[in-house]
Design an enzyme around this catalytic site. Structure first.
Site, mmCIF file in Angstrom:
data_model
loop_
_atom_site.group_PDB
_atom_site.id
_atom_site.type_symbol
_atom_site.label_atom_id
_atom_site.label_comp_id
_atom_site.label_asym_id
_atom_site.label_seq_id
_atom_site.Cartn_x
_atom_site.Cartn_y
_atom_site.Cartn_z
ATOM 1 N N HIS A 1 -0.952 -2.108 -3.378
ATOM 2 C CA HIS A 1 -1.820 -3.257 -3.074
ATOM 3 C C HIS A 1 -3.206 -2.961 -3.634
ATOM 4 O O HIS A 1 -3.880 -2.047 -3.169
ATOM 5 C CB HIS A 1 -1.896 -3.501 -1.562
ATOM 6 C CG HIS A 1 -0.577 -3.894 -0.966
ATOM 7 N ND1 HIS A 1 -0.130 -5.193 -0.927
ATOM 8 C CD2 HIS A 1 0.406 -3.156 -0.403
ATOM 9 C CE1 HIS A 1 1.070 -5.249 -0.361
ATOM 10 N NE2 HIS A 1 1.416 -4.012 -0.031
ATOM 11 N N LEU A 2 -3.604 -3.737 -4.649
ATOM 12 C CA LEU A 2 -4.924 -3.514 -5.267
ATOM 13 C C LEU A 2 -5.991 -4.457 -4.707
ATOM 14 O O LEU A 2 -7.183 -4.268 -4.969
ATOM 15 C CB LEU A 2 -4.841 -3.661 -6.791
ATOM 16 C CG LEU A 2 -4.052 -2.575 -7.539
ATOM 17 C CD1 LEU A 2 -4.023 -2.865 -9.030
ATOM 18 C CD2 LEU A 2 -4.645 -1.187 -7.285
ATOM 19 N N HIS B 1 10.806 -7.722 0.939
ATOM 20 C CA HIS B 1 10.231 -7.110 2.140
ATOM 21 C C HIS B 1 11.143 -7.553 3.283
ATOM 22 O O HIS B 1 11.051 -8.686 3.751
ATOM 23 C CB HIS B 1 8.796 -7.627 2.322
ATOM 24 C CG HIS B 1 8.156 -7.253 3.620
ATOM 25 N ND1 HIS B 1 7.008 -6.506 3.695
ATOM 26 C CD2 HIS B 1 8.497 -7.527 4.900
ATOM 27 C CE1 HIS B 1 6.672 -6.342 4.969
ATOM 28 N NE2 HIS B 1 7.554 -6.956 5.716
ATOM 29 N N HIS C 1 10.392 -0.493 0.692
ATOM 30 C CA HIS C 1 10.176 0.408 1.838
ATOM 31 C C HIS C 1 11.265 0.448 2.915
ATOM 32 O O HIS C 1 11.052 0.021 4.038
ATOM 33 C CB HIS C 1 8.814 0.147 2.500
ATOM 34 C CG HIS C 1 8.395 -1.300 2.645
ATOM 35 N ND1 HIS C 1 9.198 -2.262 3.211
ATOM 36 C CD2 HIS C 1 7.230 -1.911 2.314
ATOM 37 C CE1 HIS C 1 8.545 -3.408 3.215
ATOM 38 N NE2 HIS C 1 7.360 -3.238 2.662
ATOM 39 N N ASP D 1 3.448 1.950 -1.320
ATOM 40 C CA ASP D 1 2.956 0.883 -0.436
ATOM 41 C C ASP D 1 1.489 1.150 -0.064
ATOM 42 O O ASP D 1 1.078 0.958 1.078
ATOM 43 C CB ASP D 1 3.822 0.721 0.817
ATOM 44 C CG ASP D 1 3.538 -0.588 1.548
ATOM 45 O OD1 ASP D 1 2.746 -1.417 1.041
ATOM 46 O OD2 ASP D 1 4.101 -0.779 2.651
ATOM 47 N N ASN E 1 3.559 -1.450 8.246
ATOM 48 C CA ASN E 1 4.708 -2.337 8.133
ATOM 49 C C ASN E 1 5.556 -1.900 6.945
ATOM 50 O O ASN E 1 5.038 -1.892 5.815
ATOM 51 C CB ASN E 1 4.214 -3.778 7.916
ATOM 52 C CG ASN E 1 5.342 -4.778 7.793
ATOM 53 O OD1 ASN E 1 6.510 -4.423 7.695
ATOM 54 N ND2 ASN E 1 4.983 -6.050 7.786
HETATM 55 N N1 NCD Z 1 2.524 -2.300 4.372
HETATM 56 C C1 NCD Z 1 1.603 -2.717 5.199
HETATM 57 O O1 NCD Z 1 1.537 -2.237 6.312
HETATM 58 N N2 NCD Z 1 0.716 -3.655 4.840
HETATM 59 C C2 NCD Z 1 0.754 -4.429 3.648
HETATM 60 C C3 NCD Z 1 1.602 -5.635 3.720
HETATM 61 C C4 NCD Z 1 2.732 -5.544 4.648
HETATM 62 O O2 NCD Z 1 3.797 -5.109 4.242
HETATM 63 O O3 NCD Z 1 2.561 -5.940 5.803
HETATM 64 C C5 NCD Z 1 -0.652 -4.873 3.296
HETATM 65 O O4 NCD Z 1 -0.809 -5.657 2.349
HETATM 66 O O5 NCD Z 1 -1.576 -4.418 3.955
#
Ligand code: NCD
Length: 431
Positions: free
Chosen positions: A61-62, A180, A233, A306, A279
């Site tokens: 996630h960038l 997901h 994941h 992730d 998550n």
């Molecule tokens: N993996 C995470 O806990 N968070 C992710 C998105 C997500 O899967 O809820 C996020 O974008 O923060």
């Protein structure tokens, strides 16, 4: 012409070799290149270190556009280079959502401009991640970003008809849907893994079946339409069993596990420290062991970080209000070394497969995940596996600090990263 000689590195953990890079390409690999073609080269002494193909993260996630307070393409790709990555796939849950050619091209261009790591944007499966209407998958694929991976990550594509259509659509151009897996109704109000610990703490439970039921459905859908599905994941022993069964049946499914699900359990939630809120949630010791075994035997194809950066104010609050997610790019390889290499479950060559070759194949990342041999692009990572040190988030390149490993001793350290022959990390410092 620029020449770099990496001297005496154990290529993929094997015998020490010299590797010569000329401009962007590996031009020689051998046991004593110092006298011949390497004249005038800048030398990187790599005795005792492990040389791997540049790591590829299929799940980062960038945050740009929209949440630049937690990460940007620049800070995220600097974190990636620090962690040994030469390519990352950027998730679509940005603001606006990456559900059009315009947004994915913007993210792609920012990656190119900054030059720390190649950025392959992931396109959303549905408009606005709302799960109602397919996004413009074809337009994103045909854009300059050349999107091949589609995901609503953060949200599950829970409508079976939408999932079926997405699988059918991407089949036409060899794309993949990365699911997901989280049945939304079964996880309403969920705060952590459903089990003994959630019962004791009185926190809303997140049952394993919420993940497993979606995976079971989606591997069957992939089989039905003859398409390719990737499961994000994996976190439960049951998910492993389903993927193992699907693969034995010849279904075109691949799966990932995060470093944190290979190491941490829901026991950590007893601290009520939201740094452990993620998550899918941290599960039990039994799940962790099943995930390690599945990564070792190939049921789980890859490790994906992730990497989910969040600013201090979204994490430094009570458990229930905290955002879900952990940063991971800068600690991933160390966690894999500890949980998989030092336990004898994987060799370094296996690590190269699971953190570079296979993720590049799944995401069709051209020029990445290539063997360390003559003629290949010089995307390389040098690891000092003998290093031991405590994780200090103050030293992170990421804009966020939400790591569960603060103060924990982890083995190994990436010292150098090369992106097409250019050093992005030198002696542990960003170039
Ligand atoms: N993996 C995470 O806990 N968070 C992710 C998105 C997500 O899967 O809820 C996020 O974008 O923060």
């Amino acid at each position: 012409m620029s020449k770099i000689l990496i001297r005496g590195a154990k290529v993929l953990g094997g015998e020490p070799q010299d590797v010569l890079i000329t401009d962007e390409t590996i031009t020689a690999v051998g046991t004593d290149l110092t006298v011949s073609s390497a004249e005038g080269a800048q030398v990187v002494e790599a005795g005792g270190k492990i040389l791997l193909p540049g790591l590829v993260d299929l799940h980062t996630h960038l945050r740009e556009p929209g949440r630049e307070d937690s990460e940007t393409v620049l800070t995220g790709t600097r974190a990636a280079a620090s962690g040994g990555y030469t390519a990352v796939f950027a998730m679509a849950n940005t603001f606006p959502v990456a559900d059009t050619a315009g947004v994915v091209e913007q993210v792609y261009r920012l990656g190119k401009e900054h030059g720390y790591c190649d950025v392959q944007p992931i396109g959303a499966v549905t408009v606005g991640l709302e799960g109602k209407k397919l996004a413009e998958l074809g337009a994103m694929h045909e854009s300059a970003a050349g999107v091949t991976v589609f995901s609503d990550d953060g949200k599950c594509v829970d409508d079976a008809v939408i999932m079926r259509r997405a699988l059918e659509y991407v089949k036409a151009f060899g794309g993949v849907v990365a699911q997901h897996a989280q049945e939304p109704r079964l996880t309403e109000g969920a705060q952590m893994n459903e089990g003994v610990v959630s019962a004791e703490l009185g926190l809303g439970g997140w049952p394993a079946v919420a993940e497993e039921s979606i995976i079971a459905r989606d591997v069957l859908l992939a089989e039905h339409v003859g398409s390719r599905v990737h499961i994000c994941h994996l976190s439960t022993a049951g998910s492993v069993e389903i993927v193992r069964w699907a693969k034995s049946r010849g279904i075109d499914v691949t799966a990932e596990v995060t470093p944190h699900h290979l190491l941490l359990t829901d026991e950590m939630v007893r601290t009520y420290n939201p740094v452990y809120k993620v998550n899918p949630p941290l599960r039990t010791e039994r799940d962790v062991m099943a995930l390690r075994e599945a990564l070792a035997d190939g049921t789980i194809d890859i490790v994906a970080t992730d990497h989910a950066p969040h600013p201090h104010e979204d994490k430094d609050c009570e458990w229930a209000a905290a955002a879900m997610g952990m940063v991971g790019l800068e600690t991933a390889l160390s966690v894999v070394q500890q949980t998989m290499v030092e336990t004898g479950l994987l060799t370094w060559a296996d690590v190269a497969e699971r953190m570079s070759f296979a993720p590049a194949r799944i995401g069709r990342a051209t020029g990445h995940g290539r063997p360390v041999s003559v003629g290949e692009p010089a995307n390389l990572t040098l690891v000092d596996s003998a290093y031991r040190g405590e994780v200090d988030p103050a030293g992170f390149a990421s804009r966020s600090r939400n790591t569960p490993y603060e103060g924990r001793e982890l083995p190994g350290r990436v010292t150098h990263t090369f992106l097409r022959g250019r050093a992005t990390l030198v002696d542990g410092k960003l170039a």
